[in-house]
Motif scaffolding. Sequence first.
Motif, PDB file in Angstrom:
ATOM      1  N   GLU A 136      51.951  19.975 -74.704  1.00  0.00           N
ATOM      2  CA  GLU A 136      51.331  18.721 -74.272  1.00  0.00           C
ATOM      3  C   GLU A 136      50.473  18.973 -73.030  1.00  0.00           C
ATOM      4  OE1 GLU A 136      54.121  15.098 -75.484  1.00  0.00           O
ATOM      5  OE2 GLU A 136      55.213  16.556 -74.262  1.00  0.00           O
ATOM      6  N   PHE A 137      49.317  19.561 -73.249  1.00  0.00           N
ATOM      7  CA  PHE A 137      48.420  19.837 -72.127  1.00  0.00           C
ATOM      8  C   PHE A 137      47.936  18.545 -71.465  1.00  0.00           C
ATOM      9  CE2 PHE A 137      46.946  24.004 -74.345  1.00  0.00           C
ATOM     10  CZ  PHE A 137      48.126  24.625 -73.958  1.00  0.00           C
ATOM     11  N   GLY A 138      48.014  17.423 -72.185  1.00  0.00           N
ATOM     12  CA  GLY A 138      47.590  16.143 -71.634  1.00  0.00           C
ATOM     13  C   GLY A 138      48.635  15.456 -70.780  1.00  0.00           C
ATOM     14  N   GLY A 161      49.245  31.567 -81.565  1.00  0.00           N
ATOM     15  CA  GLY A 161      48.319  30.728 -80.811  1.00  0.00           C
ATOM     16  C   GLY A 161      49.054  29.567 -80.184  1.00  0.00           C
ATOM     17  N   VAL A 162      48.636  29.193 -78.987  1.00  0.00           N
ATOM     18  CA  VAL A 162      49.215  28.053 -78.276  1.00  0.00           C
ATOM     19  C   VAL A 162      48.080  27.090 -77.953  1.00  0.00           C
ATOM     20  CG1 VAL A 162      50.542  27.277 -76.274  1.00  0.00           C
ATOM     21  CG2 VAL A 162      51.025  29.520 -77.285  1.00  0.00           C
ATOM     22  N   VAL A 163      48.147  25.886 -78.522  1.00  0.00           N
ATOM     23  CA  VAL A 163      47.053  24.929 -78.382  1.00  0.00           C
ATOM     24  C   VAL A 163      47.608  23.558 -78.001  1.00  0.00           C
ATOM     25  CG1 VAL A 163      45.596  26.155 -80.027  1.00  0.00           C
ATOM     26  CG2 VAL A 163      47.086  24.328 -80.829  1.00  0.00           C
ATOM     27  N   ASP A 164      46.690  22.666 -77.639  1.00  0.00           N
ATOM     28  CA  ASP A 164      47.089  21.326 -77.226  1.00  0.00           C
ATOM     29  C   ASP A 164      47.572  20.513 -78.421  1.00  0.00           C
ATOM     30  OD1 ASP A 164      47.472  19.062 -75.638  1.00  0.00           O
ATOM     31  OD2 ASP A 164      45.427  18.347 -76.019  1.00  0.00           O
ATOM     32  N   ALA A 165      48.714  19.873 -78.247  1.00  0.00           N
ATOM     33  CA  ALA A 165      49.253  19.000 -79.295  1.00  0.00           C
ATOM     34  C   ALA A 165      49.658  17.649 -78.710  1.00  0.00           C
ATOM     35  CB  ALA A 165      50.448  19.662 -79.972  1.00  0.00           C
ATOM     36  N   THR A 166      49.040  17.273 -77.604  1.00  0.00           N
ATOM     37  CA  THR A 166      49.368  16.003 -76.956  1.00  0.00           C
ATOM     38  C   THR A 166      49.270  14.838 -77.938  1.00  0.00           C
ATOM     39  OG1 THR A 166      48.428  16.877 -74.900  1.00  0.00           O
ATOM     40  CG2 THR A 166      48.819  14.509 -74.999  1.00  0.00           C
TER      41      THR A 166
END
Length: 410
Positions: A136-138, A161-166
């Motif tokens: 949750e980068f957000g 891979g690690v990405v935003d899932a907010t």
Amino acid sequence: MTEPTFEALHQLPQRDLPFSLEEFSERLLSVRKRMADENFDMLYLTSPESMYYLTGFKACWYGAQGPSSWPQYYGIAVHRDHDKIIHIDIPAESNYIDYISIPTVDKRIIPKRADLSFIVDTLKNEGWLKGKVGMEFGSYRPNRVVSEQLQSAFLGGGSSGVVDATHILRQQRRIKSPQEIIYHETAGEILDAGYRALVNEARPGMTEMEAFGILNLGMHKAGGDQCAMPYSFASGSRAIAGGHCLPSNKVMQKGEIFGADPCGSYHQYHTNVCRVFSFGEPPKEMMDQYNLIAKAIKHVENIIRPGMSVNEFAKDMREFYKEVGIWDQRNWVGGYEMGIGFAPDWVGEWEFTLGNFTEEGSFDERTLDENFVCNFENVFSAGGAIDTLIIRDEKPLIPSFLDGSIYVIE
């Protein structure tokens, strides 16, 4: 009278969940489906709202702004192929998790606050770090430094891979269940109780802080939680100036207006109603303006319906405001999603704007879907009020004994 034993005093409280285990299970299944649709293998969730939504866990302190030697690595892990949730936290929360969270949560207690390797090894040993990981980068929690450390550690632990899932949990939480709707309605009743205490007890000569305390105590006596932020409360010239101002030690005077913008909160579900009051009769011109605001609130209640586009709603409301002659005085007219709230905010993801200081709202074909809960802000330079709406066919406005006009305290 029998004295309690040492053992009795040290028993854990009974588990007290805000929702049924069935509802928690349905939420998890729905989140896992969203994960599969977007090819996420694991989510590592750290926002208080997400943790509460899926497990019932809530706390008064999440340590987001604490010492850098206490990095907030802790959260819950969800895998798309598993029906369990792993909660990783510090020893101080161990007993608390046992009675505040769902019984199926898999609790893992980190031995040292800054032991990031424990989290990586825990998830790696479960086989949960093999694919695409969402964070949750957000969210404000954890801060950027800690978030980047987690991201790097997950990549080093085998994630592809690690990405935003907010957006996953925010989208999931947007439409409310029947029980969530009940909590919003109860929060409205709690807020009304607070306002009744305020109008019965607030008097000239009190400070804003004293009156603020009366309102809060009234809500707590009615069963309310602590709301997610210290809301605006201002009197006299401070109220006229506007802004998101905190209550102060200013003494309120006879003849002044004062305003409050609180939320009632019940099981962390927030209902927002902002109203204005006067110690004695205010000038007629001001009262007339606020009477138009009260009419606008009734108009909203009469026209809003499930499936209505924001454009349709905006067009109708703009026509109303222009007809009564206040559209050119607008500050911000619109709304935002309400729901679970933890400090420092109760403002949700989904917002819409009918118009602001300088322009009308942009073209917006999104729909106001059934059981979406939002506030609606009629805020103009000459007056304003805020209410909370449940998008449904009947009784969309969460009721208040305060109709939006200025409430006169004699």
